[in-house]
Design a protein around this motif. Structure first.
Motif, short mmCIF file in Angstrom:
data_model
loop_
_atom_site.label_atom_id
_atom_site.label_comp_id
_atom_site.label_asym_id
_atom_site.label_seq_id
_atom_site.Cartn_x
_atom_site.Cartn_y
_atom_site.Cartn_z
N PHE A 106 -23.26 -29.88 -17.53
CA PHE A 106 -24.61 -30.00 -16.98
C PHE A 106 -25.31 -28.66 -17.11
N GLY A 107 -26.57 -28.65 -17.53
CA GLY A 107 -27.29 -27.39 -17.62
C GLY A 107 -28.75 -27.61 -17.95
N GLY A 108 -29.39 -26.50 -18.34
CA GLY A 108 -30.80 -26.54 -18.66
C GLY A 108 -31.69 -26.41 -17.44
N LYS B 130 -23.99 -24.34 -28.43
CA LYS B 130 -24.88 -25.17 -29.24
C LYS B 130 -26.04 -25.71 -28.40
N LEU B 131 -25.78 -26.03 -27.15
CA LEU B 131 -26.81 -26.56 -26.26
C LEU B 131 -27.68 -25.46 -25.63
N GLY B 132 -27.30 -24.20 -25.84
CA GLY B 132 -28.06 -23.07 -25.30
C GLY B 132 -27.86 -22.85 -23.82
N ILE B 133 -26.72 -23.30 -23.28
CA ILE B 133 -26.50 -23.17 -21.83
C ILE B 133 -25.35 -22.23 -21.47
N SER B 134 -24.59 -21.76 -22.45
CA SER B 134 -23.50 -20.83 -22.12
C SER B 134 -24.12 -19.52 -21.63
N THR B 135 -23.35 -18.75 -20.87
CA THR B 135 -23.90 -17.48 -20.37
C THR B 135 -24.12 -16.49 -21.51
N PHE C 191 -20.75 -35.43 -27.15
CA PHE C 191 -21.97 -36.21 -27.34
C PHE C 191 -22.79 -36.20 -26.06
N HIS C 192 -24.06 -36.56 -26.20
CA HIS C 192 -24.96 -36.62 -25.05
C HIS C 192 -24.62 -37.83 -24.19
N ASP C 193 -24.67 -37.64 -22.87
CA ASP C 193 -24.43 -38.74 -21.94
C ASP C 193 -25.58 -39.74 -22.04
N ILE C 194 -25.26 -41.04 -22.03
CA ILE C 194 -26.31 -42.05 -22.15
C ILE C 194 -27.12 -42.23 -20.86
N ASN C 195 -26.61 -41.68 -19.77
CA ASN C 195 -27.31 -41.74 -18.49
C ASN C 195 -27.34 -40.33 -17.89
N PRO C 196 -28.15 -39.41 -18.48
CA PRO C 196 -28.09 -38.01 -18.06
C PRO C 196 -28.49 -37.80 -16.60
N GLN C 197 -27.72 -36.93 -15.94
CA GLN C 197 -27.96 -36.60 -14.54
C GLN C 197 -28.72 -35.29 -14.36
N LYS C 198 -28.82 -34.52 -15.42
CA LYS C 198 -29.55 -33.25 -15.42
C LYS C 198 -30.29 -33.13 -16.75
N LYS C 199 -31.12 -32.10 -16.87
CA LYS C 199 -31.90 -31.89 -18.09
C LYS C 199 -31.00 -31.93 -19.33
N ILE C 200 -29.86 -31.25 -19.24
CA ILE C 200 -28.84 -31.33 -20.29
C ILE C 200 -27.59 -31.90 -19.65
N HIS C 201 -27.07 -32.97 -20.26
CA HIS C 201 -25.84 -33.60 -19.76
C HIS C 201 -25.06 -34.08 -20.97
N ALA C 202 -24.00 -33.36 -21.28
CA ALA C 202 -23.16 -33.67 -22.43
C ALA C 202 -21.75 -34.00 -21.97
N LEU C 203 -21.03 -34.70 -22.81
CA LEU C 203 -19.62 -35.00 -22.56
C LEU C 203 -18.79 -34.33 -23.65
N ALA D 247 -19.22 -27.29 -15.71
CA ALA D 247 -18.27 -28.14 -16.41
C ALA D 247 -17.51 -28.89 -15.33
N LEU D 248 -17.54 -30.21 -15.40
CA LEU D 248 -16.97 -31.04 -14.34
C LEU D 248 -16.05 -32.09 -14.94
N ALA D 249 -14.86 -32.19 -14.39
CA ALA D 249 -13.93 -33.27 -14.76
C ALA D 249 -13.60 -34.06 -13.50
#
Length: 121
Positions: A111-113, A78-83, A31-43, A91-93
């Protein structure tokens, strides 16, 4: 440390708290992060009760491990950010207090976009 069944991600998995879902299968929810740090920020979170990467690597089944990695790739596409379809992503954990983990349920941030920048400041 034992798993906290009242953490926010556990509540999201139980549909007690809504999320802006991107993808779901038997192994992961994204799902999308409720406090995005970049243009695209998913969890991307595993559906199992795992505290962090250490817990996951010690206790998850092989199917859960593969499912998580494939889930990350599916979400990135799906988000259009894979290579394969985009310009790449991070991808950060975060693991534990010193790693900056805020929610005690294992998860990856995607994070991407846009250019993500330095890894550590």
């Amino acid at each position: 440390m034992s798993y906290d069944h009242n953490n926010i991600f556990a509540k999201i998995l139980r549909n007690e708290i809504p999320c802006n879902k991107i993808y779901e299968d038997e192994f992961v929810l994204s799902f999308h992060d409720i406090n995005p740090q970049k243009k695209i920020h998913a969890l991307v979170i595993p559906k199992g009760n795992y505290i962090d990467l250490d817990d996951f690597s010690l206790n998850a089944t092989s199917e859960e491990m593969v499912g998580l990695l494939k889930g990350i790739n599916i979400v990135a596409k799906k988000l259009g950010i894979s290579t394969e379809v985009g310009e790449g992503y991070r991808a950060l954990a975060n693991i534990g207090d010193h790693g900056g983990q805020e929610v005690p349920h294992f998860h990856f941030h995607l994070f991407g976009g846009e250019k993500v920048g330095k890894m550590v400041e």
